[in-house]
Design a protein around this motif. Structure first.
Motif, PDB file in Angstrom:
ATOM      1  N   GLY A  58      82.464  89.613 138.631  1.00 38.09           N
ATOM      2  CA  GLY A  58      81.414  89.920 139.473  1.00 38.09           C
ATOM      3  C   GLY A  58      81.753  90.662 140.787  1.00 38.09           C
ATOM      4  O   GLY A  58      82.606  91.339 140.852  1.00 38.09           O
ATOM      5  N   GLU A  59      80.678  90.812 141.788  1.00 39.68           N
ATOM      6  CA  GLU A  59      80.765  91.432 142.950  1.00 39.68           C
ATOM      7  C   GLU A  59      81.758  90.538 143.835  1.00 39.68           C
ATOM      8  O   GLU A  59      81.618  89.428 144.011  1.00 39.68           O
ATOM      9  N   VAL A  60      82.464  91.653 144.658  1.00 38.64           N
ATOM     10  CA  VAL A  60      83.591  91.175 145.767  1.00 38.64           C
ATOM     11  C   VAL A  60      83.322  91.956 147.078  1.00 38.64           C
ATOM     12  O   VAL A  60      83.322  93.171 146.751  1.00 38.64           O
ATOM     13  N   VAL A  61      83.607  91.280 148.148  1.00 44.50           N
ATOM     14  CA  VAL A  61      83.850  92.008 149.403  1.00 44.50           C
ATOM     15  C   VAL A  61      85.043  91.247 149.877  1.00 44.50           C
ATOM     16  O   VAL A  61      85.046  90.025 150.226  1.00 44.50           O
ATOM     17  N   SER A  66      80.879  87.647 146.680  1.00 50.14           N
ATOM     18  CA  SER A  66      79.997  87.988 147.425  1.00 50.14           C
ATOM     19  C   SER A  66      79.179  88.972 146.533  1.00 50.14           C
ATOM     20  O   SER A  66      79.413  90.260 146.199  1.00 50.14           O
ATOM     21  N   GLY A  67      78.061  88.595 145.981  1.00 52.93           N
ATOM     22  CA  GLY A  67      76.917  89.171 145.237  1.00 52.93           C
ATOM     23  C   GLY A  67      76.815  88.551 144.177  1.00 52.93           C
ATOM     24  O   GLY A  67      77.190  86.985 144.096  1.00 52.93           O
ATOM     25  N   GLY A  68      76.367  88.962 143.099  1.00 49.96           N
ATOM     26  CA  GLY A  68      76.131  88.403 141.739  1.00 49.96           C
ATOM     27  C   GLY A  68      77.412  88.157 140.989  1.00 49.96           C
ATOM     28  O   GLY A  68      78.364  89.108 140.963  1.00 49.96           O
ATOM     29  N   GLY A  69      77.601  87.064 140.367  1.00 45.84           N
ATOM     30  CA  GLY A  69      78.940  86.956 139.668  1.00 45.84           C
ATOM     31  C   GLY A  69      79.058  85.401 138.981  1.00 45.84           C
ATOM     32  O   GLY A  69      78.135  84.629 139.064  1.00 45.84           O
ATOM     33  N   GLU A  70      79.819  85.411 138.225  1.00 44.04           N
ATOM     34  CA  GLU A  70      80.050  84.141 137.453  1.00 44.04           C
ATOM     35  C   GLU A  70      81.509  83.590 137.473  1.00 44.04           C
ATOM     36  O   GLU A  70      82.293  84.422 137.540  1.00 44.04           O
ATOM     37  N   LEU A  71      81.623  82.317 137.868  1.00 44.91           N
ATOM     38  CA  LEU A  71      82.851  81.650 138.080  1.00 44.91           C
ATOM     39  C   LEU A  71      83.290  80.650 136.866  1.00 44.91           C
ATOM     40  O   LEU A  71      82.170  79.721 136.677  1.00 44.91           O
ATOM     41  N   LEU A  80      79.763  78.817 136.712  1.00 50.05           N
ATOM     42  CA  LEU A  80      78.710  78.708 137.600  1.00 50.05           C
ATOM     43  C   LEU A  80      78.205  80.259 137.761  1.00 50.05           C
ATOM     44  O   LEU A  80      79.113  81.233 137.919  1.00 50.05           O
ATOM     45  N   GLN A  81      77.027  80.500 137.608  1.00 53.95           N
ATOM     46  CA  GLN A  81      76.192  81.845 137.666  1.00 53.95           C
ATOM     47  C   GLN A  81      75.245  82.130 138.561  1.00 53.95           C
ATOM     48  O   GLN A  81      74.437  81.265 138.787  1.00 53.95           O
ATOM     49  N   THR A  92      69.291  80.576 143.688  1.00 54.76           N
ATOM     50  CA  THR A  92      69.346  79.809 142.376  1.00 54.76           C
ATOM     51  C   THR A  92      70.696  80.012 141.813  1.00 54.76           C
ATOM     52  O   THR A  92      71.224  81.063 141.583  1.00 54.76           O
ATOM     53  N   VAL A  93      70.998  79.028 141.044  1.00 51.47           N
ATOM     54  CA  VAL A  93      72.235  78.863 140.208  1.00 51.47           C
ATOM     55  C   VAL A  93      72.045  78.509 138.799  1.00 51.47           C
ATOM     56  O   VAL A  93      71.089  77.531 138.714  1.00 51.47           O
ATOM     57  N   LYS A  94      72.815  79.034 137.804  1.00 51.05           N
ATOM     58  CA  LYS A  94      72.911  78.497 136.665  1.00 51.05           C
ATOM     59  C   LYS A  94      74.361  77.950 136.161  1.00 51.05           C
ATOM     60  O   LYS A  94      75.053  78.627 136.428  1.00 51.05           O
ATOM     61  N   ILE A  95      74.179  76.781 135.628  1.00 39.52           N
ATOM     62  CA  ILE A  95      75.788  76.193 135.377  1.00 39.52           C
ATOM     63  C   ILE A  95      75.578  75.607 134.002  1.00 39.52           C
ATOM     64  O   ILE A  95      74.752  75.074 133.603  1.00 39.52           O
ATOM     65  N   ASP A  96      76.510  76.067 133.229  1.00 36.54           N
ATOM     66  CA  ASP A  96      76.886  75.429 131.835  1.00 36.54           C
ATOM     67  C   ASP A  96      78.055  74.777 131.911  1.00 36.54           C
ATOM     68  O   ASP A  96      79.208  75.041 132.231  1.00 36.54           O
ATOM     69  N   THR A  97      77.961  73.518 131.280  1.00 34.06           N
ATOM     70  CA  THR A  97      79.022  72.701 130.847  1.00 34.06           C
ATOM     71  C   THR A  97      78.804  72.425 129.330  1.00 34.06           C
ATOM     72  O   THR A  97      77.933  72.614 128.725  1.00 34.06           O
ATOM     73  N   ALA A  98      79.891  71.489 128.790  1.00 35.11           N
ATOM     74  CA  ALA A  98      79.674  71.230 127.182  1.00 35.11           C
ATOM     75  C   ALA A  98      78.904  70.081 127.139  1.00 35.11           C
ATOM     76  O   ALA A  98      78.155  70.007 126.065  1.00 35.11           O
ATOM     77  N   ASP A  99      78.595  69.431 128.292  1.00 36.19           N
ATOM     78  CA  ASP A  99      77.324  67.993 128.239  1.00 36.19           C
ATOM     79  C   ASP A  99      76.012  68.586 128.814  1.00 36.19           C
ATOM     80  O   ASP A  99      75.081  67.970 128.434  1.00 36.19           O
ATOM     81  N   TRP A 100      75.828  69.559 129.546  1.00 37.71           N
ATOM     82  CA  TRP A 100      74.640  69.988 130.118  1.00 37.71           C
ATOM     83  C   TRP A 100      74.390  71.360 130.712  1.00 37.71           C
ATOM     84  O   TRP A 100      75.769  71.883 131.041  1.00 37.71           O
ATOM     85  N   GLN A 101      73.474  71.852 130.877  1.00 38.50           N
ATOM     86  CA  GLN A 101      72.928  72.962 131.360  1.00 38.50           C
ATOM     87  C   GLN A 101      72.125  72.779 132.531  1.00 38.50           C
ATOM     88  O   GLN A 101      71.050  72.210 132.431  1.00 38.50           O
TER      89      GLN A 101
END
Length: 222
Positions: A58-61, A66-71, A80-81, A92-101
């Motif tokens: 994603g974006e870096v400063v 810093s900015g939009g990205g996915e870890l 973590l998106q 607002t964040v979107k997080i995906d795991t094996a057990d939940w979103q």
């Protein structure tokens, strides 16, 4: 190519003697940066692999997310998106795991959040949470079709609860381990209402029967 005594290697573009444009940096400790540079700083769009096994795209400063990205967090398998500021995710964040979103917002720095979490069994919860666990006001819809609303003390205990099962029966009161406990009001689809006492999800005795068309019955212990 530029090699440092520390073992760090840089391969990429330069402008006026400094890193500028696209470049690939590998350190001796396992940190890898592949992306944009601006006047010697890691700024722009990049792919980063950290020493602990985490990775980011994603974006870096100045080398910080810093900015939009996915870890991707290797220890937990979480992704973590969202939008980042100086390595911290915000808004607002979107997080995906094996057990939940999870999709929602962090509302305090102590892992409090509000949003929707969808579990692997297709049940879902919308409301307040702490560290991605049900805590506070919210509604759980089970995979069987039951809906439980109220004030969640933890994942399975609910105060001021309202449970509507798939048959349309309404249970009002306290839930322990997601089961009615203590004094419970039961409302049937035909309008009949019962007051009862439950233990471990089972009605031990009825206290009263209320009919919408007649006077309230006296309390009777069975």
């Amino acid at each position: 190519m530029l090699k440092y005594k520390t073992g760090t290697i840089y391969q990429g573009n330069f402008s006026k003697g400094v890193k500028h444009g696209f470049g690939h940096l590998i350190t001796g400790t396992g940190y890898v940066y592949r992306g944009d540079w601006s006047s010697g700083c890691r700024s722009g769009y990049a792919q980063i692999h950290y020493e602990n096994g985490d990775s980011y795209i994603g974006e870096v400063v100045n080398g910080l997310r810093s900015g939009g990205g996915e870890l991707y967090i290797s220890a937990s398998g979480e992704t973590l998106q969202g939008y980042w500021r100086e390595d911290n995710i915000i808004g607002t964040v979107k997080i995906d795991t094996a057990d939940w979103q999870f999709k929602g917002q962090f509302v305090a720095p102590n892992n409090s959040m509000v949003g929707e979490i969808v579990y692997a069994d297709k049940s879902s919860y919308i409301g307040e949470m702490f560290n991605f666990r049900r805590f506070g006001n919210g509604t759980l819809t089970t995979s069987a079709g039951d809906r439980i609303s109220g004030l969640w003390a933890n994942e399975v205990d609910v105060n001021d609860a309202k449970r509507v099962d798939r048959k349309g029966v309404i249970w009002r009161g306290t839930l322990r381990d997601l089961k009615p406990h203590g004094l419970i009001r039961i409302e049937l689809p035909n309008g009949a209402k019962y007051d009862g006492h439950c233990e471990d999800g089972k009605i031990k005795r009825f206290l009263s029967i209320r009919n919408c068309e007649g006077p309230h019955a006296p309390y009777v212990l069975n």
